[in-house]
Motif scaffolding. Structure first.
Motif, PDB file in Angstrom:
ATOM      1  N   GLN A 110     -25.877 -24.386  -2.247  1.00 53.85           N
ATOM      2  CA  GLN A 110     -26.875 -22.781  -2.424  1.00 53.85           C
ATOM      3  C   GLN A 110     -27.619 -22.704  -1.400  1.00 53.85           C
ATOM      4  O   GLN A 110     -29.051 -23.618  -1.138  1.00 53.85           O
ATOM      5  CB  GLN A 110     -26.521 -22.217  -3.623  1.00 53.85           C
ATOM      6  CG  GLN A 110     -27.409 -20.747  -3.780  1.00 53.85           C
ATOM      7  CD  GLN A 110     -26.395 -19.515  -3.005  1.00 53.85           C
ATOM      8  OE1 GLN A 110     -25.120 -19.692  -3.275  1.00 53.85           O
ATOM      9  NE2 GLN A 110     -26.627 -18.842  -1.966  1.00 53.85           N
ATOM     10  N   VAL A 111     -27.649 -21.887  -0.089  1.00 52.88           N
ATOM     11  CA  VAL A 111     -28.805 -22.348   0.920  1.00 52.88           C
ATOM     12  C   VAL A 111     -29.245 -20.117   0.837  1.00 52.88           C
ATOM     13  O   VAL A 111     -28.280 -19.877   1.380  1.00 52.88           O
ATOM     14  CB  VAL A 111     -28.017 -22.667   2.227  1.00 52.88           C
ATOM     15  CG1 VAL A 111     -29.277 -22.584   2.814  1.00 52.88           C
ATOM     16  CG2 VAL A 111     -27.799 -23.621   2.243  1.00 52.88           C
ATOM     17  N   LEU A 114     -25.724 -18.046   1.581  1.00 56.62           N
ATOM     18  CA  LEU A 114     -24.492 -19.501   2.370  1.00 56.62           C
ATOM     19  C   LEU A 114     -24.615 -19.961   0.313  1.00 56.62           C
ATOM     20  O   LEU A 114     -25.635 -20.564   0.976  1.00 56.62           O
ATOM     21  CB  LEU A 114     -25.058 -20.703   3.430  1.00 56.62           C
ATOM     22  CG  LEU A 114     -24.043 -21.630   3.898  1.00 56.62           C
ATOM     23  CD1 LEU A 114     -22.323 -20.824   4.250  1.00 56.62           C
ATOM     24  CD2 LEU A 114     -24.368 -22.062   4.965  1.00 56.62           C
ATOM     25  N   THR A 115     -22.976 -19.698   0.881  1.00 58.28           N
ATOM     26  CA  THR A 115     -23.064 -21.071  -0.813  1.00 58.28           C
ATOM     27  C   THR A 115     -21.817 -22.243   0.188  1.00 58.28           C
ATOM     28  O   THR A 115     -20.685 -21.535   0.673  1.00 58.28           O
ATOM     29  CB  THR A 115     -21.870 -20.426  -1.614  1.00 58.28           C
ATOM     30  OG1 THR A 115     -23.013 -19.374  -2.226  1.00 58.28           O
ATOM     31  CG2 THR A 115     -21.449 -21.221  -2.418  1.00 58.28           C
ATOM     32  N   ILE A 116     -21.682 -23.272  -0.339  1.00 57.07           N
ATOM     33  CA  ILE A 116     -20.344 -24.006   0.179  1.00 57.07           C
ATOM     34  C   ILE A 116     -19.495 -25.154  -0.834  1.00 57.07           C
ATOM     35  O   ILE A 116     -20.820 -25.207  -1.570  1.00 57.07           O
ATOM     36  CB  ILE A 116     -21.339 -25.173   1.479  1.00 57.07           C
ATOM     37  CG1 ILE A 116     -21.783 -24.988   2.191  1.00 57.07           C
ATOM     38  CG2 ILE A 116     -20.024 -26.476   2.225  1.00 57.07           C
ATOM     39  CD1 ILE A 116     -22.550 -25.463   3.412  1.00 57.07           C
ATOM     40  N   PRO A 173     -19.772 -10.500   0.717  1.00 55.48           N
ATOM     41  CA  PRO A 173     -19.317 -11.532   0.786  1.00 55.48           C
ATOM     42  C   PRO A 173     -17.969 -12.291   2.013  1.00 55.48           C
ATOM     43  O   PRO A 173     -16.785 -11.277   1.283  1.00 55.48           O
ATOM     44  CB  PRO A 173     -19.939 -12.536  -0.371  1.00 55.48           C
ATOM     45  CG  PRO A 173     -19.282 -11.279  -1.779  1.00 55.48           C
ATOM     46  CD  PRO A 173     -19.899 -10.421  -0.745  1.00 55.48           C
ATOM     47  N   HIS A 174     -17.660 -13.003   2.562  1.00 57.85           N
ATOM     48  CA  HIS A 174     -17.108 -13.173   3.102  1.00 57.85           C
ATOM     49  C   HIS A 174     -16.692 -15.495   3.078  1.00 57.85           C
ATOM     50  O   HIS A 174     -16.592 -15.605   2.683  1.00 57.85           O
ATOM     51  CB  HIS A 174     -16.508 -13.361   4.896  1.00 57.85           C
ATOM     52  CG  HIS A 174     -16.868 -12.074   5.512  1.00 57.85           C
ATOM     53  ND1 HIS A 174     -16.052 -10.947   5.193  1.00 57.85           N
ATOM     54  CD2 HIS A 174     -18.519 -11.247   5.340  1.00 57.85           C
ATOM     55  CE1 HIS A 174     -16.312  -9.882   5.812  1.00 57.85           C
ATOM     56  NE2 HIS A 174     -17.992  -9.613   5.723  1.00 57.85           N
ATOM     57  N   LEU A 175     -15.063 -15.069   2.132  1.00 54.44           N
ATOM     58  CA  LEU A 175     -14.570 -16.950   2.464  1.00 54.44           C
ATOM     59  C   LEU A 175     -13.758 -16.977   3.050  1.00 54.44           C
ATOM     60  O   LEU A 175     -12.493 -16.175   3.804  1.00 54.44           O
ATOM     61  CB  LEU A 175     -14.273 -16.392   0.657  1.00 54.44           C
ATOM     62  CG  LEU A 175     -14.555 -16.197  -0.810  1.00 54.44           C
ATOM     63  CD1 LEU A 175     -14.130 -16.362  -1.389  1.00 54.44           C
ATOM     64  CD2 LEU A 175     -15.768 -17.394  -0.813  1.00 54.44           C
ATOM     65  N   THR A 176     -14.131 -18.317   3.423  1.00 53.28           N
ATOM     66  CA  THR A 176     -13.772 -18.947   5.474  1.00 53.28           C
ATOM     67  C   THR A 176     -13.599 -20.343   4.377  1.00 53.28           C
ATOM     68  O   THR A 176     -14.320 -21.159   4.104  1.00 53.28           O
ATOM     69  CB  THR A 176     -14.421 -18.974   6.108  1.00 53.28           C
ATOM     70  OG1 THR A 176     -14.517 -17.506   6.520  1.00 53.28           O
ATOM     71  CG2 THR A 176     -13.756 -19.425   7.203  1.00 53.28           C
TER      72      THR A 176
END
Length: 359
Positions: A343-344, A12-14, A80-83
């Motif tokens: 980054q998780v 997970l990247t925020i 990966p998916h970008l939302t």
């Protein structure tokens, strides 16, 4: 239980694209990085006179009263998916910050609008125009109950409407900008099952009483006359939730008009997983809401077990709630702001050891 519709992910990247605050100086936990460090590490312009990287403030992120986060989710072996979760308050701040951080806008598959308030929906059309008409079209995930207008009736009596909020974009404008509109009142998984968008959030606490002074404009079907009606609970608000294997749930709270305790309780009821991180607005700012801070902090830090590993109070959380959370959580209360990246990474071996939280 909805665990069969939400996949545990590996990465997970925020990236925070809009927030009220900019924070460059505070020490951050592992996995968190400031905007300044990102810019200096990513081919910054070099000053001709001194030969060192140039801090190009003209093209760095700006703060604004609103919220937007780019969420990248990935299951090992899959793409990966970008939302995009919310779009900030206006046509300027999100577009500027997207460009500043070199966000690949054409790869954003879906925009989730948490609720119909302009500080969360105001940047949607400008973002879609920036993204352009790439194929497949961007999906815009919305609650179907779009208000005609919402307004503000401030304390102490909350009985006089002093202003209305800007209009949220209409379904027609969103489609004209090249997006595909999807509406739902029910909880549902998106991004190939890696993100959960909640349905209506149950209101079960006795102290989280919604948005005091919230009003909505209604028109009569008979005579086309309108008027303001109290609407404190903002029932169209939704949160987003992600399960990182071996870590637990990462919750994006939107504005917490429902109350962050109600949000957390609903996520636990849905998935029976511990809470790893709470991100977003807690709506505890202002003297009229100060009474909610002690029971909120008490629940998150002492009643909920295990307590969240990190809490990121942003947007409408307010200074006093941040201080109270920092006193209880220490460095686990992270001073997040626009431009910050998180980054998780999963720990699949540890996942079997995660037990449902209790409170």
């Amino acid at each position: 239980m909805n665990s069969d519709t939400l996949k545990a992910i590996d990465s997970l990247t925020i990236t925070f694209l809009v927030d009220n605050c900019i924070e460059w100086m505070t020490k951050l936990p592992p996995g968190f990085s400031h905007e300044l460090r990102q810019h200096l590490a990513d081919h910054p312009p070099v000053d001709e006179m001194t030969g060192v990287p140039f801090v190009d403030l003209e093209n760095y992120c700006c703060g604004a009263h609103g919220f937007s986060a780019l969420i990248e989710t990935e299951v090992a072996g899959s793409k990966p998916h970008l939302t995009l979760f919310d779009t900030g308050p206006d046509s300027v701040s999100l577009v500027r910050n997207v460009r500043s951080l070199n966000v690949p806008v054409s790869e954003v598959e879906r925009v989730i609008i948490s609720h119909w308030h302009a500080d969360h929906s105001g940047g949607l059309i400008s973002f879609l125009n920036l993204r352009g008409s790439s194929t497949p079209p961007c999906i815009v995930d919305l609650h179907p109950d779009r208000p005609i207008a919402r307004g503000i009736a401030p304390p102490p009596k909350f009985d006089k409407v002093i202003a209305r909020l800007p209009s949220d974009p209409t379904f027609e404008l969103i489609e004209k900008a090249g997006a595909k509109v999807e509406t739902s009142k029910e909880g549902h998984a998106v991004a190939d099952g890696t993100i959960w968008v909640s349905g209506e959030i149950p209101r079960v606490t006795d102290f989280e009483a919604g948005l005091l002074g919230g009003v909505r404009w209604f028109e009569s079907e008979n005579d086309n006359k309108g008027g303001w009606v109290k609407e404190e609970h903002i029932m169209d608000e939704r949160y987003a939730c992600i399960d990182v294997a071996g870590k637990g749930l990462v919750i994006f709270t939107a504005c917490s008009h429902a109350g962050v305790v109600n949000v957390v309780k609903d996520a636990i009821a849905q998935f029976s997983r511990p809470i790893y991180m709470i991100v977003g607005g807690l709506h505890l700012a202002g003297t009229e809401l100060s009474y909610r801070i002690p029971p909120t902090v008490d629940f998150l830090s002492r009643q909920l077990r295990p307590s969240p590993t990190y809490i990121l109070p942003m947007h409408c959380s307010g200074f006093n709630s941040k201080v109270a959370l920092q006193q209880s959580f220490g460095e686990s209360c992270v001073p997040a702001g626009v431009g910050l990246k998180v980054q998780v990474n999963a720990d699949r071996e540890a996942d079997d050891k995660l037990f449902p939280p209790v409170y």
